[in-house]
Motif scaffolding. Structure first.
Motif, short mmCIF file in Angstrom:
data_model
loop_
_atom_site.label_atom_id
_atom_site.label_comp_id
_atom_site.label_asym_id
_atom_site.label_seq_id
_atom_site.Cartn_x
_atom_site.Cartn_y
_atom_site.Cartn_z
N ARG A 340 0.83 -1.21 0.00
CA ARG A 340 0.00 0.00 0.00
C ARG A 340 0.86 1.26 0.00
O ARG A 340 0.58 2.22 -0.75
N LEU A 341 1.91 1.28 0.83
CA LEU A 341 2.80 2.44 0.84
C LEU A 341 3.42 2.68 -0.52
O LEU A 341 3.50 3.82 -1.00
N LEU A 342 3.89 1.60 -1.17
CA LEU A 342 4.53 1.73 -2.48
C LEU A 342 3.52 2.15 -3.55
O LEU A 342 3.79 3.06 -4.35
N ASP A 343 2.35 1.51 -3.56
CA ASP A 343 1.34 1.83 -4.57
C ASP A 343 0.87 3.27 -4.45
O ASP A 343 0.68 3.97 -5.47
N ASP A 344 0.68 3.75 -3.23
CA ASP A 344 0.25 5.13 -3.04
C ASP A 344 1.31 6.11 -3.52
O ASP A 344 0.98 7.16 -4.10
N ALA A 345 2.58 5.78 -3.29
CA ALA A 345 3.65 6.65 -3.75
C ALA A 345 3.70 6.70 -5.27
O ALA A 345 3.87 7.77 -5.87
N SER A 374 5.27 14.45 0.84
CA SER A 374 4.14 14.39 1.77
C SER A 374 3.51 13.01 1.83
O SER A 374 2.61 12.78 2.67
N CYS A 375 3.94 12.06 0.98
CA CYS A 375 3.30 10.75 0.96
C CYS A 375 3.85 9.88 2.09
O CYS A 375 4.95 10.09 2.60
N ALA A 376 3.08 8.86 2.46
CA ALA A 376 3.41 8.04 3.61
C ALA A 376 4.71 7.26 3.42
O ALA A 376 5.41 6.98 4.40
N LEU A 377 5.06 6.92 2.18
CA LEU A 377 6.30 6.20 1.95
C LEU A 377 7.49 7.03 2.39
O LEU A 377 8.53 6.47 2.80
#
Length: 486
Positions: A340-345, A374-377
């Motif tokens: 999820r972290l990678l896909d969102d980035a 600003s993304c979670a990754l």
């Protein structure tokens, strides 16, 4: 020591013996690579916690009254038993999904914690104070905290358990250990076996595998004097809130979002090797892994090429069967989070240069660029073998980006000019910093811990353990008669 001693089966370790939990519940223990069942541990409940606490209270007082040499001797015997433990290396590999080298490190480091703690037992525990009262003897002395609850994680279960157990016992405390449900053997019952073989008094050290109810009861129990927790920042906040309302001493070693800063004069090959190890070792599943690579534009292209090459060359698979350099992600939930972290980035514009794929829980080492800051990754702890890379112009920009985080655990700076790299390191807001070396560093004598969202409390290691596991008491003795107005 066999992989799973018969005495451990469906057991806790309470009052000097392996026994079944009161409710008879169990935890399945699985090989993280194959999924095969390794065995079953007992799963404690509130009643087991209460029984263990009652046993510990009596045992702790007697333990603290023993001569320091006797406490040190027990710890040295545990260290010897650990060095001679047959099968523990393979157990760590199977239960944690690590390579054999990581298991070797855990065993050696745990031995170091025990031997240093044995020496800690003989350290001075007080100082004579000057006083303005004639005939008064005034002293500041250290006394044990009492009963310490240690709630430990799955990633380095043996050594992170021993980091608390050994110094706490050396200084006269008793310890109740709740290992992670992922690693109740190498992180709990195997340690209990070592203490049993070393002749540790019953009740001084006890092991309570179990889930959230066990941890919550340990934190809330009025007779537990101190809680030491190693794990996520989110859980640490909950523990801090509960313990704070009870005015209970806590030591929280929490997550990290650690920066690796590569300066313009860095040796690119050396820097990329440091970067690869910092982000990929043990699948990136440590609080001291590098989650942000901040690279000067002057060397960015060469650094990325080198880092990508190193990532692509790593073998991923079962460490025991495939001779792999990386094993599996610990569980499906952690794998899903990494995806999820990678896909969102990527959805936000990031580009994957290598990796980003997984077969089952075997996740390829991954290098990512153009990550939105600003993304979670970029802003959160990753706990997977992913290396996000940002390019900056100059040291000032690198320092500003490295410090733009709520975490404060560890950073590294890489550069040929050691004096300049050291000056940059001094500007970083974190509790530990390394120049020309990887972010994952740990030594028994070094003060280990974090600031901000990375920790609350003191430090572990060396003299810092004296502060962690004792309280100061002021004691005076007056030999002559005293006189007061009434």
């Amino acid at each position: 020591m066999a992989q799973h001693e018969p005495s451990w089966t469906r057991a806790l370790y309470v009052d000097g013996e392996f026994r079944p939990p009161a409710a008879g519940a169990t935890l399945d223990v699985r090989d993280k690579s194959s999924g095969a069942l390794l065995g079953e541990a007992g799963s404690a409940d509130v009643a087991d916690v209460d029984a263990a606490v009652a046993s510990s209270l009596t045992a702790q007082r007697a333990w603290a009254a023993r001569p320091h040499a006797e406490r040190a001797a027990v710890l040295r015997r545990v260290a010897t038993a650990l060095e001679q433990a047959d099968g523990l290396r393979e157990l760590i590999v199977r239960e944690t999904g690590s390579i054999a080298g990581k298991a070797d490190y855990e065993i050696a480091s745990a031995v170091g914690e025990l031997t240093e703690a044995a020496a800690l037992a003989s350290r001075p525990v007080g100082e004579v104070l000057r006083t303005g009262h004639p005939g008064r003897f005034s002293v500041s002395e250290r006394v044990p905290v009492g009963l310490v609850a240690a709630i430990t994680p799955w990633n380095f279960p043996l050594v992170l358990g021993m980091r608390v157990i050994a110094p706490a016992l050396a200084l006269g405390n008793a310890v109740l250990l709740k290992p992670s449900p992922e690693t109740p053997l190498s992180g709990g019952l195997a340690i209990a076996e070592l203490f049993a073989r070393a002749g540790a008094p019953a009740g001084v050290f006890q092991v309570l595998p179990g889930g959230e109810r066990v941890g919550r009861r340990l934190v809330e129990h009025p007779d537990v004097a101190m809680v030491h927790f190693t794990g996520s920042t989110a859980v640490g906040r909950e523990i801090a809130a509960t313990a704070g309302s009870l005015l209970k001493k806590t030591s929280l070693e929490l997550g990290g979002n650690n920066a690796l800063v590569v300066l313009a004069d860095a040796d690119v090959d050396q820097a990329a090797m440091i970067g690869a190890w910092s982000s990929f070792h043990y699948q990136g599943q440590t609080c001291i892994s590098a989650g942000r690579h901040i690279v000067d534009r002057a060397v960015a292209d060469a650094y990325l090429d080198n880092l990508v090459g190193r990532a692509a060359a790593v073998t991923v698979g079962d460490p025991l069967r495939d001779g792999a350099g990386l094993g599996p992600i610990i569980n499906d939930a952690q794998l899903a989070r990494a995806r999820r972290l990678l896909d969102d980035a990527v959805a936000g514009g990031a580009r994957v240069l290598t990796g980003g794929t997984a077969e089952g829980r075997f996740f390829r080492p991954t290098v990512v660029v153009d990550v939105d800051p600003s993304c979670a990754l970029w802003t959160e702890e990753i706990f997977a073998p992913i290396a996000p890379v940002a390019v900056v112009d100059g040291a000032d920009e690198a320092v500003a980006l490295a410090n733009d985080t709520r975490y404060g655990l560890v950073s590294s700076v890489v550069g040929r000019d050691v004096h300049r790299a050291t000056e940059v390191a001094r500007r970083l807001d974190c509790a530990m910093v390394h120049v020309n070396d990887a972010t994952p560093q740990d030594e028994p004598l070094a003060p280990f811990g974090g600031t901000g969202a990375s920790g609350l409390g003191g430090r572990a290691g060396g003299d810092a353990n004296l502060e962690e596991y004792t309280e100061r008491r002021w004691r005076t003795v007056t030999g002559a008669p005293v006189h007061y107005p009434y």
